[in-house]
Write an enzyme that holds these catalytic residues in place. Structure first.
Site, PDB file in Angstrom:
ATOM      1  N   ASP A  45       0.822  -1.215   0.000  1.00 23.66           N
ATOM      2  CA  ASP A  45       0.000   0.000   0.000  1.00 23.66           C
ATOM      3  C   ASP A  45       0.854   1.264   0.000  1.00 23.66           C
ATOM      4  O   ASP A  45       0.337   2.372  -0.093  1.00 23.66           O
ATOM      5  CB  ASP A  45      -1.029  -0.009   1.145  1.00 23.66           C
ATOM      6  CG  ASP A  45      -0.399  -0.038   2.525  1.00 23.66           C
ATOM      7  OD1 ASP A  45       0.837  -0.128   2.621  1.00 23.66           O
ATOM      8  OD2 ASP A  45      -1.160   0.030   3.517  1.00 23.66           O
ATOM      9  N   SER A  46       2.198   1.105   0.051  1.00 26.64           N
ATOM     10  CA  SER A  46       3.076   2.271  -0.136  1.00 26.64           C
ATOM     11  C   SER A  46       2.882   2.866  -1.528  1.00 26.64           C
ATOM     12  O   SER A  46       3.296   3.996  -1.782  1.00 26.64           O
ATOM     13  CB  SER A  46       4.544   1.880   0.067  1.00 26.64           C
ATOM     14  OG  SER A  46       4.914   0.860  -0.827  1.00 26.64           O
ATOM     15  N   ASP A  84      -1.236  -6.056  -0.401  1.00 27.00           N
ATOM     16  CA  ASP A  84      -1.592  -5.440   0.882  1.00 27.00           C
ATOM     17  C   ASP A  84      -3.100  -5.224   0.973  1.00 27.00           C
ATOM     18  O   ASP A  84      -3.744  -4.840  -0.017  1.00 27.00           O
ATOM     19  CB  ASP A  84      -0.915  -4.067   0.987  1.00 27.00           C
ATOM     20  CG  ASP A  84       0.250  -4.070   1.959  1.00 27.00           C
ATOM     21  OD1 ASP A  84       0.324  -4.963   2.819  1.00 27.00           O
ATOM     22  OD2 ASP A  84       1.094  -3.160   1.853  1.00 27.00           O
ATOM     23  N   LYS A 114      -1.346  -9.290   2.727  1.00 27.69           N
ATOM     24  CA  LYS A 114      -0.598  -8.845   3.906  1.00 27.69           C
ATOM     25  C   LYS A 114      -1.465  -7.879   4.683  1.00 27.69           C
ATOM     26  O   LYS A 114      -2.173  -7.051   4.089  1.00 27.69           O
ATOM     27  CB  LYS A 114       0.716  -8.161   3.501  1.00 27.69           C
ATOM     28  CG  LYS A 114       1.475  -7.581   4.700  1.00 27.69           C
ATOM     29  CD  LYS A 114       2.913  -7.216   4.355  1.00 27.69           C
ATOM     30  CE  LYS A 114       3.111  -5.896   3.675  1.00 27.69           C
ATOM     31  NZ  LYS A 114       2.614  -4.717   4.427  1.00 27.69           N
ATOM     32  N   GLU A 116      -1.612  -5.428   8.500  1.00 28.34           N
ATOM     33  CA  GLU A 116      -0.792  -4.825   9.551  1.00 28.34           C
ATOM     34  C   GLU A 116      -1.410  -5.035  10.925  1.00 28.34           C
ATOM     35  O   GLU A 116      -2.625  -5.017  11.080  1.00 28.34           O
ATOM     36  CB  GLU A 116      -0.656  -3.314   9.303  1.00 28.34           C
ATOM     37  CG  GLU A 116       0.107  -2.983   8.042  1.00 28.34           C
ATOM     38  CD  GLU A 116       0.315  -1.477   7.869  1.00 28.34           C
ATOM     39  OE1 GLU A 116      -0.004  -0.698   8.783  1.00 28.34           O
ATOM     40  OE2 GLU A 116       0.796  -1.103   6.787  1.00 28.34           O
ATOM     41  N   GLU A 184       9.074  -4.182  10.598  1.00 32.94           N
ATOM     42  CA  GLU A 184       9.485  -2.872  10.065  1.00 32.94           C
ATOM     43  C   GLU A 184       9.988  -1.950  11.173  1.00 32.94           C
ATOM     44  O   GLU A 184       9.308  -1.731  12.179  1.00 32.94           O
ATOM     45  CB  GLU A 184       8.313  -2.211   9.320  1.00 32.94           C
ATOM     46  CG  GLU A 184       8.702  -0.841   8.760  1.00 32.94           C
ATOM     47  CD  GLU A 184       7.772  -0.297   7.688  1.00 32.94           C
ATOM     48  OE1 GLU A 184       6.832  -1.010   7.288  1.00 32.94           O
ATOM     49  OE2 GLU A 184       7.997   0.852   7.249  1.00 32.94           O
TER      50      GLU A 184
HETATM   51  O1  KIV Z   1       3.545  -1.149   1.509  1.00 40.80           O
HETATM   52  C1  KIV Z   1       4.736  -1.485   1.543  1.00 40.80           C
HETATM   53  O2  KIV Z   1       5.508  -1.141   0.661  1.00 40.80           O
HETATM   54  C2  KIV Z   1       5.177  -2.277   2.680  1.00 40.80           C
HETATM   55  C3  KIV Z   1       6.641  -2.447   2.988  1.00 40.80           C
HETATM   56  C4  KIV Z   1       6.865  -3.346   4.144  1.00 40.80           C
HETATM   57  C5  KIV Z   1       7.521  -2.878   1.904  1.00 40.80           C
HETATM   58  O3  KIV Z   1       4.366  -2.783   3.390  1.00 40.80           O
END
Ligand code: KIV
Length: 265
Positions: A45-46, A84, A114, A116, A184
């Site tokens: 999600d970056s 993400d 993924k 968080e 992280e």
């Molecule tokens: O969104 C992202 O780029 C991440 C990093 C851990 C690479 O979650």
């Protein structure tokens, strides 16, 4: 070229083979990553910042993530593709998490998702996803979706209490069924200790060399990011190289050097 399957990750950890993961948000970069034989491509999600220009990851929608993930999926033939779950597409309820994760697999071709956080409710969400057949990668430490709660993009796990909590979260997430865990921006000794106590591999980002693998935002690696995180490393300064190429093109158009005239082409 065999497609990487989920058991590759624990097997690599057992064989002490370091794992490599990078982010992608478009077809071209994804193709380059896949051909470099990295283990895992993350549609992180970056991309909210790197591709879409948002100030942080919070505004990103599931539809936007799906749009980018589908493009990446068209390029990825070998690597394990993880997407993400954007902010507030999985925290509301387990049903919401199942629906959002399901869309990433069905509509965007991701092999896993993924998410968080590691507080107890998140482990329950992970267990529900895994039970539904959706592989999950965890992500603890600095969790950018909680930027306001953390008071900025600060290093986490710096007190004894916070370090203990992260270790517990890591173990809970493993118990719930994650296949890998992103650590992280936490102290290197804490990341090493967590990695040593887990069966599943850890991917560090700003977490030292004691992790089982490393993950980086590709824009940082390529020197495309304007403000680099303190722990990232760029291997080339593409911002400078691209700016020079564009300036040269402008110059050649304005001086008539490009395109080539009829006689030369
Ligand atoms: O969104 C992202 O780029 C991440 C990093 C851990 C690479 O979650």
């Amino acid at each position: 070229m065999a497609k990487i399957q989920i058991h590759h990750f624990v097997q690599s950890k057992q064989a002490r083979r370091r794992l490599v993961a990078l982010t992608a948000a478009d077809y071209t970069i994804a193709q380059l990553l896949d051909r470099s034989e990295i283990d895992l491509v993350l549609v992180g999600d970056s991309l909210a910042m790197t591709a879409l220009g948002y100030a942080n990851t919070l505004p990103l929608t599931l539809d936007e993530l799906i749009h980018h993930c589908a493009a990446v999926e068209r390029a990825v033939e070998r690597a394990f593709l993880v997407a993400d779950l954007p902010f507030l597409t999985y925290q509301v309820s387990r049903e919401q998490a199942l629906y959002s994760a399901g869309r990433l697999l069905k509509e965007a071709g991701a092999a896993a998702v993924k998410l968080e956080g590691g507080y107890p409710a998140m482990a329950e969400t992970v267990a529900a996803l895994v039970e539904a057949g959706i592989p999950v990668m965890g992500h603890i430490g600095l969790t950018p979706q909680a930027v306001h709660q953390m008071g900025g993009f600060r290093q986490q796990g710096t007190t004894r209490e916070a370090a203990d909590r992260l270790l517990h979260e890591a173990k809970d997430l493993q118990q719930a069924g994650i296949f890998a865990l992103v650590l992280e921006h936490i102290p290197a000794d804490l990341a090493r200790s967590i990695s040593e106590q887990l069966v599943v591999p850890t991917f560090g980002i700003g977490a030292g060399e004691g992790c089982d693998g490393q993950i980086l935002v590709t824009h940082d690696l390529l020197g495309l990011t304007e403000r680099m995180p303190p722990f990232a490393k760029s291997y080339v300064n593409l911002r400078e190289i691209v700016a020079e190429a564009i300036a040269q093109f402008c110059d050649e158009v304005r001086t008539g050097q490009f395109p080539l005239g009829d006689r030369e082409s």
